[in-house]
Design an enzyme around this catalytic site. Structure first.
Site, PDB file in Angstrom:
ATOM      1  N   ASP A 287       0.755  -1.270   0.071  1.00  0.00           N
ATOM      2  CA  ASP A 287      -0.015   0.006  -0.115  1.00  0.00           C
ATOM      3  C   ASP A 287       0.924   1.269   0.039  1.00  0.00           C
ATOM      4  O   ASP A 287       1.852   1.101   0.137  1.00  0.00           O
ATOM      5  CB  ASP A 287      -1.029  -0.055   1.046  1.00  0.00           C
ATOM      6  CG  ASP A 287      -1.951   1.009   0.931  1.00  0.00           C
ATOM      7  OD1 ASP A 287      -2.151   1.855  -0.217  1.00  0.00           O
ATOM      8  OD2 ASP A 287      -3.211   0.753   1.614  1.00  0.00           O
TER       9      ASP A 287
HETATM   10  C1  BGC Z   1      -4.866   3.215   0.097  1.00  0.00           C
HETATM   11  C2  BGC Z   1      -5.072   2.474  -0.956  1.00  0.00           C
HETATM   12  C3  BGC Z   1      -4.941   2.989  -2.218  1.00  0.00           C
HETATM   13  C4  BGC Z   1      -3.524   3.379  -2.438  1.00  0.00           C
HETATM   14  C5  BGC Z   1      -3.330   4.109  -3.770  1.00  0.00           C
HETATM   15  C6  BGC Z   1      -3.750   4.128  -0.082  1.00  0.00           C
HETATM   16  O1  BGC Z   1      -3.750   5.230   0.703  1.00  0.00           O
HETATM   17  O2  BGC Z   1      -4.918   2.635   1.354  1.00  0.00           O
HETATM   18  O3  BGC Z   1      -6.414   1.644  -0.840  1.00  0.00           O
HETATM   19  O4  BGC Z   1      -4.986   2.021  -3.097  1.00  0.00           O
HETATM   20  O5  BGC Z   1      -3.529   4.571  -1.424  1.00  0.00           O
HETATM   21  O6  BGC Z   1      -3.938   5.320  -3.928  1.00  0.00           O
END
Ligand code: BGC
Length: 728
Positions: A287
């Site tokens: 993530d």
């Molecule tokens: C979130 C994810 C997301 C990623 C990319 C993160 O902060 O937890 O769900 O896919 O950002 O935007």
């Protein structure tokens, strides 16, 4: 002379071979041969670049704005593309294809959660439709818009079982039940990926956030998750296992710590289970910054160690934080990371690029008319309507009858656009929304006069608008009050300590109630709400959630009765915040009739699976193919459901099982199958469930091994139950 000729021929043949297209560029060669061939040609630096993801365009996730980076390395593996501009993507892709040594295409990703430009209902709402075909269709049309905008890969579906509605991200998944999350996760994967990843409108799916993120303690985002191995297998792994089986191309590792081992450094979940046991051959992306954050979580002393732990645990691609790009090479030199692991990770990334057809068709065709197409709008409206849940309807006050000529339409959502899009609406625009007022006016035409008054803001203490709303109510036959949450109150990093609506909205409703006029509450929110004070005041309550661009049209179709509500809750509504957690598949208490709260009732207000219709469905007794089965035999259960009312409607039959005394205590009941069908007024339909004991009656142990124990089980559907024996 003879030997000269042979040698010449050999040399010529070799020359031809050298001049031939390399295997990895040969469309017809099998994917694995292409992967192997390319890997052999890559330098270590080129390999490491494939394991990194950067960003381009303006970041529209407010939680990650601070991390914005200006540039990315040529030859990088992947980019999150915030631009929605296929020509821009193509220009970047052209550099990768033509100006890097091997011409490896970039994989462009983006968060397409509930639509790209056409915004559909939030996922929590979608789950209430209990219509997986419709969600699959929605993901397919959403994939088309996405692909034509230059994006090959969505960070969706989120299938984190969520049982604490204070957690803002409860809006992004399909509620509290493992099976429901599994089924909608599978539908999303199928919709996004289609039959083939390299079809013109297919995109790669990403199951997230592996695993247990929904258990963040106290509902506080990014927090520690205390998950026993038993619940890990029984609850949180279930949707992921199903999603992998359905062929999900990628997986995202979570931010959360799982009982001491963060999800992004968890070798057990990422490698032992996901890659080895479940044979996932795609890749795992971290993530946003979750590799670097291993330091904050206290398992890495510096970025290098964070990289080592995440990579060796099984995170193949590093989202955004540059830990891999800056440390992997050194870690290899120090022999802390073996080349075999690098090669494995690179192969995983390349495999998905080949499967997506990126090497053969790296560019996005420029199609001007790609947004808000009629096919997308039709699906959006049907899904929005099927997601709405009728929670209360005293004296059949809904649908609104022809006798109604004046409607007071009040509340902060009545003319709203932005908030009805819900959180994380990608490139959705508020102007695309049909407001509730517009939708109702279109539906009811000149026959009805709408007396609109805002009544109050979403929050704050300003009561000055209430009088006007009360006046509108006095002049009308019925009040429709549209209250709820702002879009930004749910989603990432939006935890709340209470799930009650702000006092000002409750005050508005209390004042409207005093007029004595019939009062219909329309709720627009991204989490279950505390309705303890509101529910008794309302004659009817319709949970509309955050329905997306067709909000007003879909709502109007239900209020007029043109569409019969058919949604059922995919998450329990507690009576008060203090009851959290409330979920239907709890285990039995030692003293089932005791252990109650002294100050509030113990039962939630509306359980998972609850939802009314304008008609009545009558369930006949469940019929079984046999009263007793062996472990290797299947059981067919049927239930006849009759629509006894005067309105055609759809009914989702939810089949639950309840297990006998076993070697471990088991949930009081577990959903095992659901199916939704339309039943014409006055007719009946038979629903069928083919029960497979291994799949439906067994339970996992703390390491995921399944056990099937004999005994007397109970099968339930609607208000019907029946017992059957499982023998050895
Ligand atoms: C979130 C994810 C997301 C990623 C990319 C993160 O902060 O937890 O769900 O896919 O950002 O935007």
């Amino acid at each position: 002379m003879k030997s000269f000729t042979t040698l010449t021929l050999l040399l010529i043949a070799q020359g031809i071979c050298m001049a031939q297209t390399p295997i990895y560029k040969n469309k017809k060669a099998p994917t694995e041969s292409r992967v192997e061939d390319l890997l052999k040609r890559m330098t270590l630096d080129e390999k490491i670049l494939q394991l990194n993801q950067g960003t381009v365009g303006d970041n529209n996730n407010p939680n990650n704005n601070g991390f914005k980076k200006p540039s990315f390395a040529e030859g990088i593996g992947s980019l999150i593309d915030f631009s929605a501009d296929p020509a821009f993507r193509n220009s970047i892709q052209k550099r990768a294809m033509e100006e890097t040594r091997l011409g490896i295409p970039i994989l462009f990703g983006y968060d397409v959660i509930h639509g790209f430009r056409t915004v559909y209902p939030i996922s929590l709402a979608q789950g209430c439709s209990f219509n997986t075909e419709l969600v699959q269709q929605m993901c397919a049309v959403s994939a088309k818009e996405t692909k034509l905008s230059g994006v090959d890969w969505t960070f969706s579906p989120m299938i984190d079982v969520a049982r604490d509605p204070r957690w803002g991200r409860v809006s992004e998944g399909y509620g509290e039940d493992p099976y429901t999350n599994a089924m909608f996760g599978v539908a999303s994967v199928r919709g996004y990926q289609g039959n083939q990843l390299d079809a013109p409108y297919s995109i790669a799916a990403c199951l997230k956030h592996f695993v247990g993120y929904g258990m963040s303690e106290g509902g506080r985002d990014y927090h520690y998750a205390d998950i026993s191995p038993q619940s890990l297998w029984e609850t949180y792994m279930v949707p992921y296992q199903a999603g992998i089986k359905a062929g999900a191309a990628t997986v995202m590792s979570g931010f959360n710590d799982i009982s001491g081992i963060p999800a992004s450094a968890n070798h057990y979940t990422l490698t032992e289970v996901l890659k080895n046991r479940w044979s996932h051959d795609g890749f795992v992306v971290s993530d946003w910054g979750s590799v670097e954050q291993l330091m904050a979580q206290g398992v890495a002393k510096d970025r290098k160690e964070a990289g080592l732990k995440a990579f060796m645990a099984g995170v193949d691609m590093d989202m955004e934080d540059d830990v891999y790009s800056q440390n992997l090479k050194q870690l290899i030199t120090e022999k802390k990371i073996p080349m075999t692991r690098i090669d494995d990770a690179v192969k995983r990334v390349l495999r998905i690029k080949f499967r997506l057809g990126l090497f053969d068709s790296p560019y996005t065709p420029i199609v001007e008319q790609r947004y808000l197409q009629p096919e997308s709008k039709v699906v959006a409206q049907q899904l929005a309507a099927e997601s709405m849940v009728l929670l209360k309807n005293d004296q059949h006050i809904l649908p609104i009858t022809a006798a109604t000529s004046k409607i007071a339409l009040v509340g902060p959502l009545a003319k709203d656009q932005e908030d009805l899009l819900g959180n994380w609406h990608a490139h959705g625009e508020a102007a695309d929304i049909t407001t509730i007022l517009d939708g109702l006016q279109k539906e009811f035409g000149q026959k009805v006069q709408f007396n609109y008054a805002k009544g109050c803001a979403f929050d704050g203490t300003d009561e000055s608008l209430i009088a006007e709303a009360v006046e509108a109510a006095r002049k009308s036959d019925i009040i429709i009050a549209c209250i709820g949450e702002k879009a930004g109150w749910t989603g990432e990093n939006t935890s709340r300590s209470t799930i009650a609506l702000p006092a000002i909205q409750e005050k508005l409703i209390a004042e409207l109630k005093k007029t004595g006029k019939p009062l219909v509450l329309i709720l627009g929110n991204g989490r279950p709400l505390e309705l303890m004070r509101l529910q008794p005041m309302a004659d009817a309550i319709l949970e509309m959630w955050q329905p997306g661009i067709t909000a007003g049209d879909a709502l109007a179709s239900i209020l007029s009765g043109r569409v019969n509500p058919s949604g059922k809750l995919d998450i329990t509504f507690p009576l008060t915040t203090g009851q959290i957690p409330t979920y239907y598949d709890m285990r039995q208490a030692a003293r089932p009739y005791s252990g109650k709260y002294q100050d509030i009732p113990t039962d939630p207000l509306y359980w998972f699976g609850y939802g009314l219709s304008y008609t009545n469905f009558n369930y006949a007794p469940i019929q079984l193919s046999s009263a007793s089965i062996r472990k290797n035999q299947k059981l067919t259960a049927t239930v006849e459901v009759k629509n006894t009312g005067a309105t055609t409607g759809k009914e989702a039959v939810l089949w639950y099982i309840s297990a006998p005394a076993s070697s471990i205590s088991r949930p009081m009941k577990e959903l095992k199958y659901f199916e939704k069908k339309e039943i014409a007024a006055g007719t009946k339909i038979i629903y069928k469930f083919e029960l497979d004991p291994i799949r439906d009656l067994s339970f996992p142990d703390a390491d995921g091994k399944r056990h099937l124990e004999a005994g007397t089980f109970t099968l339930m559907a609607g208000d019907q139950k029946i017992k059957f024996e499982l023998t050895d």
